[in-house]
Design an enzyme around this catalytic site. Structure first.
Site, PDB file in Angstrom:
ATOM      1  N   ASP A  43      17.876 -44.130  21.842  1.00 26.40           N
ATOM      2  CA  ASP A  43      16.701 -43.310  21.534  1.00 26.40           C
ATOM      3  C   ASP A  43      15.394 -44.027  21.888  1.00 26.40           C
ATOM      4  OD1 ASP A  43      17.408 -43.896  17.966  1.00 26.40           O
ATOM      5  OD2 ASP A  43      16.950 -45.290  19.564  1.00 26.40           O
TER       6      ASP A  43
ATOM      7  N   ASN B 137      19.170 -42.139   5.474  1.00 33.61           N
ATOM      8  CA  ASN B 137      19.521 -40.721   5.232  1.00 33.61           C
ATOM      9  C   ASN B 137      20.777 -40.328   6.021  1.00 33.61           C
ATOM     10  OD1 ASN B 137      18.657 -40.622   7.840  1.00 33.61           O
ATOM     11  ND2 ASN B 137      17.045 -39.083   7.523  1.00 33.61           N
TER      12      ASN B 137
ATOM     13  N   GLU C 228      18.963 -36.596  12.895  1.00 31.29           N
ATOM     14  CA  GLU C 228      18.636 -36.462  11.476  1.00 31.29           C
ATOM     15  C   GLU C 228      19.595 -35.484  10.789  1.00 31.29           C
ATOM     16  OE1 GLU C 228      14.792 -38.683  11.266  1.00 31.29           O
ATOM     17  OE2 GLU C 228      16.687 -38.487  10.217  1.00 31.29           O
TER      18      GLU C 228
ATOM     19  N   HIS D 247      21.353 -40.908   9.231  1.00 35.63           N
ATOM     20  CA  HIS D 247      21.178 -40.575  10.660  1.00 35.63           C
ATOM     21  C   HIS D 247      21.782 -41.661  11.551  1.00 35.63           C
ATOM     22  CE1 HIS D 247      17.001 -42.680  10.744  1.00 35.63           C
ATOM     23  NE2 HIS D 247      17.753 -43.346  11.572  1.00 35.63           N
TER      24      HIS D 247
HETATM   25  C1  GLP Z   1      16.102 -46.035  13.373  1.00 32.17           C
HETATM   26  C2  GLP Z   1      16.866 -45.814  14.673  1.00 32.17           C
HETATM   27  C3  GLP Z   1      18.353 -45.863  14.471  1.00 32.17           C
HETATM   28  C4  GLP Z   1      18.652 -47.010  13.530  1.00 32.17           C
HETATM   29  C5  GLP Z   1      18.168 -46.645  12.157  1.00 32.17           C
HETATM   30  C6  GLP Z   1      18.299 -47.808  11.167  1.00 32.17           C
HETATM   31  O1  GLP Z   1      15.296 -44.947  13.133  1.00 32.17           O
HETATM   32  N1  GLP Z   1      16.553 -44.581  15.391  1.00 32.17           N
HETATM   33  O2  GLP Z   1      18.987 -46.040  15.734  1.00 32.17           O
HETATM   34  O3  GLP Z   1      20.051 -47.256  13.459  1.00 32.17           O
HETATM   35  O4  GLP Z   1      16.832 -46.125  12.180  1.00 32.17           O
HETATM   36  O5  GLP Z   1      17.389 -48.824  11.522  1.00 32.17           O
HETATM   37  P1  GLP Z   1      17.402 -50.258  10.793  1.00 32.17           P
HETATM   38  O6  GLP Z   1      18.524 -51.018  11.398  1.00 32.17           O
HETATM   39  O7  GLP Z   1      16.061 -50.838  11.077  1.00 32.17           O
HETATM   40  O8  GLP Z   1      17.644 -50.011   9.316  1.00 32.17           O
END
Ligand code: GLP
Length: 246
Positions: free
Chosen positions: A70, A139, A146, A141
């Site tokens: 992403d 959440n 989402e 995702h």
């Molecule tokens: C972000 C990314 C995800 C990621 C998630 C958790 O928004 N789009 O790909 O896995 O949130 O991120 P983190 O590892 O910083 O908790």
């Protein structure tokens, strides 16, 4: 038949090291492999370990292809909060991946929807992703899919949930500066990978991990779709695995 391997390791560093080893083993086994890569706090340690392993081993990366999950709409490689910037600083500037073979959605595309089509086509031309590494949002995702995302979704522009914007605001000067939209691989793109590796660390991920794997498969918990994947490995530290049953 869905295959799921949940590995609970001691702490974040153990998780990072085990994940990095899985990635380098795939590269050594298949030098022209296609990798799907995440961003965020969770994979930072993994990229540190992977950089060390790749450089120490002088591993040939010339034919490895990478696709990131992403990117924020409106951010580009010079924006410190962009996933382009993150990947360059965490991995690509420190290793010998070929820039021509590393792909991240273009957040500055004049037509984000057209960019999704281009990214989808690149993915198709590359063939199946051999190993897709994902994190998990609080959440539930994965990528920026989402809650409520269609399991058949493909690369598309998404509106970010306020919970996601708020938690990601830690990387921005203010909540207002957090983009409202992103380009993400869809859940169908993720499910089409030959193998998926989900990494999670810390107490804050325990509820999401439990909902994803203890509960029913539900579009309200996007990560739960991974229960149906043929070859899923989850690496969680003890804190993140705290609510997992069985
Ligand atoms: C972000 C990314 C995800 C990621 C998630 C958790 O928004 N789009 O790909 O896995 O949130 O991120 P983190 O590892 O910083 O908790």
């Amino acid at each position: 038949m869905a295959y799921r391997n949940i590995m609970v390791v001691g702490d974040y560093n153990d998780m990072s090291a085990v994940a990095a080893k899985i990635i380098i083993d795939i590269i050594l086994e298949k030098p022209d492999c296609v990798l799907g890569l995440p961003t965020g706090k969770t994979p930072a340690g993994m990229y540190g370990c992977l950089t060390q392993l790749l450089n120490d081993g002088k591993v040939d990366l010339s034919r490895v292809c990478t696709y990131n999950l992403d990117e924020y709409v409106g951010l580009g490689p010079d924006d410190k909060e962009s996933f382009h910037y993150y990947m360059n600083s965490m991995l690509f500037s420190r290793t010998a991946f070929s820039a021509a073979n590393t792909h991240i959605p273009n957040g500055l595309a004049a037509d984000p929807e057209a960019e999704c089509g281009k990214y989808e086509d690149k993915l198709k031309r590359s063939g199946k992703i051999d190993l897709l590494v994902v994190g998990i949002g609080i959440n539930g995702h994965i990528g920026f899919n989402e809650p409520g995302s269609d399991f058949k979704s493909r690369v598309r522009v998404v509106e970010l949930a306020e919970t996601t914007r708020k938690i990601n605001a830690r990387y921005f000067k203010s909540l207002e500066q957090v983009p409202r939209r992103a380009i993400t691989m869809g859940l169908q793109n993720i499910m089409e990978a030959k193998r998926v590796l989900l990494i999670a660390g810390g107490n804050e991920k325990a509820p999401a991990l439990a909902r994803a794997f203890n509960g029913p498969v539900s579009e309200q918990v996007p990560a739960s779709v991974l229960q149906r994947h043929d070859d899923l490995t989850v690496i969680a530290d003890r804190k993140a695995a705290g609510d997992l049953s069985g």
